[in-house]
Design an enzyme around this catalytic site. Sequence first.
Site, PDB file in Angstrom:
ATOM      1  N   ARG A 102       0.946  -1.331   0.168  1.00 18.40           N
ATOM      2  CA  ARG A 102      -0.121   0.318   0.209  1.00 18.40           C
ATOM      3  C   ARG A 102       0.922   1.705   0.141  1.00 18.40           C
ATOM      4  NH1 ARG A 102      -5.376   1.567   2.894  1.00 18.40           N
ATOM      5  NH2 ARG A 102      -6.415   0.326   1.583  1.00 18.40           N
ATOM      6  N   HIS A 129      -6.948   0.524  -7.120  1.00 12.76           N
ATOM      7  CA  HIS A 129      -7.346   0.059  -5.578  1.00 12.76           C
ATOM      8  C   HIS A 129      -8.001  -0.869  -6.020  1.00 12.76           C
ATOM      9  CE1 HIS A 129      -8.156  -0.860  -1.841  1.00 12.76           C
ATOM     10  NE2 HIS A 129      -8.475  -0.170  -0.969  1.00 12.76           N
ATOM     11  N   GLN A 132     -10.038  -4.123  -3.993  1.00 13.85           N
ATOM     12  CA  GLN A 132     -11.116  -2.869  -3.343  1.00 13.85           C
ATOM     13  C   GLN A 132     -12.662  -3.030  -4.658  1.00 13.85           C
ATOM     14  OE1 GLN A 132     -11.833  -1.197  -0.682  1.00 13.85           O
ATOM     15  NE2 GLN A 132     -14.442  -1.687  -1.372  1.00 13.85           N
ATOM     16  N   ASP A 222     -16.905   7.548  -1.901  1.00 13.85           N
ATOM     17  CA  ASP A 222     -15.569   7.819  -1.322  1.00 13.85           C
ATOM     18  C   ASP A 222     -15.542   8.754  -0.643  1.00 13.85           C
ATOM     19  OD1 ASP A 222     -12.950   6.856  -0.454  1.00 13.85           O
ATOM     20  OD2 ASP A 222     -12.396   7.145  -1.829  1.00 13.85           O
ATOM     21  N   CYS A 262     -16.366   2.296  -0.474  1.00 15.15           N
ATOM     22  CA  CYS A 262     -15.323   1.307  -0.092  1.00 15.15           C
ATOM     23  C   CYS A 262     -15.335   0.993   1.522  1.00 15.15           C
ATOM     24  CB  CYS A 262     -13.714   1.543  -0.646  1.00 15.15           C
ATOM     25  SG  CYS A 262     -13.618   3.464  -0.402  1.00 15.15           S
ATOM     26  N   ARG A 290     -13.819  -7.568   0.694  1.00 14.29           N
ATOM     27  CA  ARG A 290     -13.002  -7.641   0.607  1.00 14.29           C
ATOM     28  C   ARG A 290     -11.864  -9.079   0.976  1.00 14.29           C
ATOM     29  NH1 ARG A 290      -9.963  -2.595   1.054  1.00 14.29           N
ATOM     30  NH2 ARG A 290      -8.519  -3.646   0.088  1.00 14.29           N
TER      31      ARG A 290
HETATM   32  N1   CP Z   1     -11.357   0.145   1.398  1.00 16.51           N
HETATM   33  C1   CP Z   1     -10.226   0.346   2.080  1.00 16.51           C
HETATM   34  O1   CP Z   1      -9.429  -0.030   1.816  1.00 16.51           O
HETATM   35  O2   CP Z   1      -9.879   0.582   3.769  1.00 16.51           O
HETATM   36  P1   CP Z   1      -8.685   0.488   4.212  1.00 16.51           P
HETATM   37  O3   CP Z   1      -8.300   1.694   4.122  1.00 16.51           O
HETATM   38  O4   CP Z   1      -9.494   0.346   6.057  1.00 16.51           O
HETATM   39  O5   CP Z   1      -8.170  -1.375   4.166  1.00 16.51           O
HETATM   40  N1  NVA Z   2      -9.602   6.990  -1.700  1.00 19.20           N
HETATM   41  C1  NVA Z   2      -9.262   6.556  -0.683  1.00 19.20           C
HETATM   42  C2  NVA Z   2      -9.266   5.256  -0.299  1.00 19.20           C
HETATM   43  C3  NVA Z   2      -9.551   4.298   1.031  1.00 19.20           C
HETATM   44  C4  NVA Z   2      -9.489   3.222   0.598  1.00 19.20           C
HETATM   45  C5  NVA Z   2      -7.611   6.482   0.071  1.00 19.20           C
HETATM   46  O1  NVA Z   2      -6.657   6.782  -1.118  1.00 19.20           O
HETATM   47  O2  NVA Z   2      -7.686   7.588   1.378  1.00 19.20           O
END
Ligand code: CP
Ligand code: NVA
Length: 306
Positions: A102, A129, A132, A222, A262, A290
Amino acid sequence: MRHFIHLVDFTTSELANLLDLAAKLKADLLRGLRPALLPGKVLGLIFEKPSLRTRVSFEAAMAQVGGSSIFLSSTDGPIDARESIPDQARTLSQFVDALVLRTFAHKTIEEFAEFASVPVINGLSDYNHPCQALADVLTIQEAFGDLHGRTVTFVGDGNNVARSLAIACGRFGMNFILAAPKDYGFPDQFLATFRENFDGKTPVHITNPAEAVSSADVIYTDVWTSMGQEAESKARTEAFQGFQVDETLMAKAAPHAKFLHCLPAHRGEEVSAGVADGPQSLIFAQAGNRMHAQKAILVSLLGGKI
Ligand code: CP
Ligand code: NVA
């Protein structure tokens, strides 16, 4: 060996196979079955950003298939502060069977993949992502059965989540509509990728949310400010006024429409509490998916015997 970094790297039939496997693994788990499909396998996770769902769902999935995981937090500084990415990728490949990353920069994940000799999975970058989106499609399939011809309207920023969802919709024959302020649509690089993959078509961008949701089977939102964009928070909050998914907006769509997010959600900003916790919301089933989707990705990339 394959990585799971961008959905465009997968054909519709490959993604459909992943969905089928996810559904099967979910049904097994609900019957109390936890077959050891990846015994002794080890997953490494390196996260530059916080996570609840991605981290825990991957770790739980590994535990359920007889493997284990090692989490390395990189939130204290740049991922390459102590050691270069090529050196980390080649070293970690000696210890683990797959890596989830990540990151802020998407190229960090691509660089890891270039130098790793184990599969690299994208657990979110500033660009996309994909894990997701696979879980999202599983959730839509559970709600509606057939995916083809369904319409998904994403109300909010043309961000990482929206981009992967748009590609997933394209692969499964769903219509995708982005409802975003003029300056928060998809970047040109993404639009070019989309066109290359979908016969020159461009995802629809509508700046009027009410118009954008009128044909929706699924309304998705989101956060307005993604991780790493905190300095833009005030400007974004102003730009997205009028884009909250609330009861009035949901009422512009057909009564059968479902709400997805999400998560994490900011009730009172991009979504009202009434919608997030209301009868059309599938957000916790979506979060649960997920784990099932990612278990399918792990079993598929690591050659688990099904
Ligand atoms: N939706 C998602 O990726 O959640 P987190 O940021 O908690 O992993
Ligand atoms: N768009 C958000 C998604 C988190 C799961 C971010 O990148 O913070």
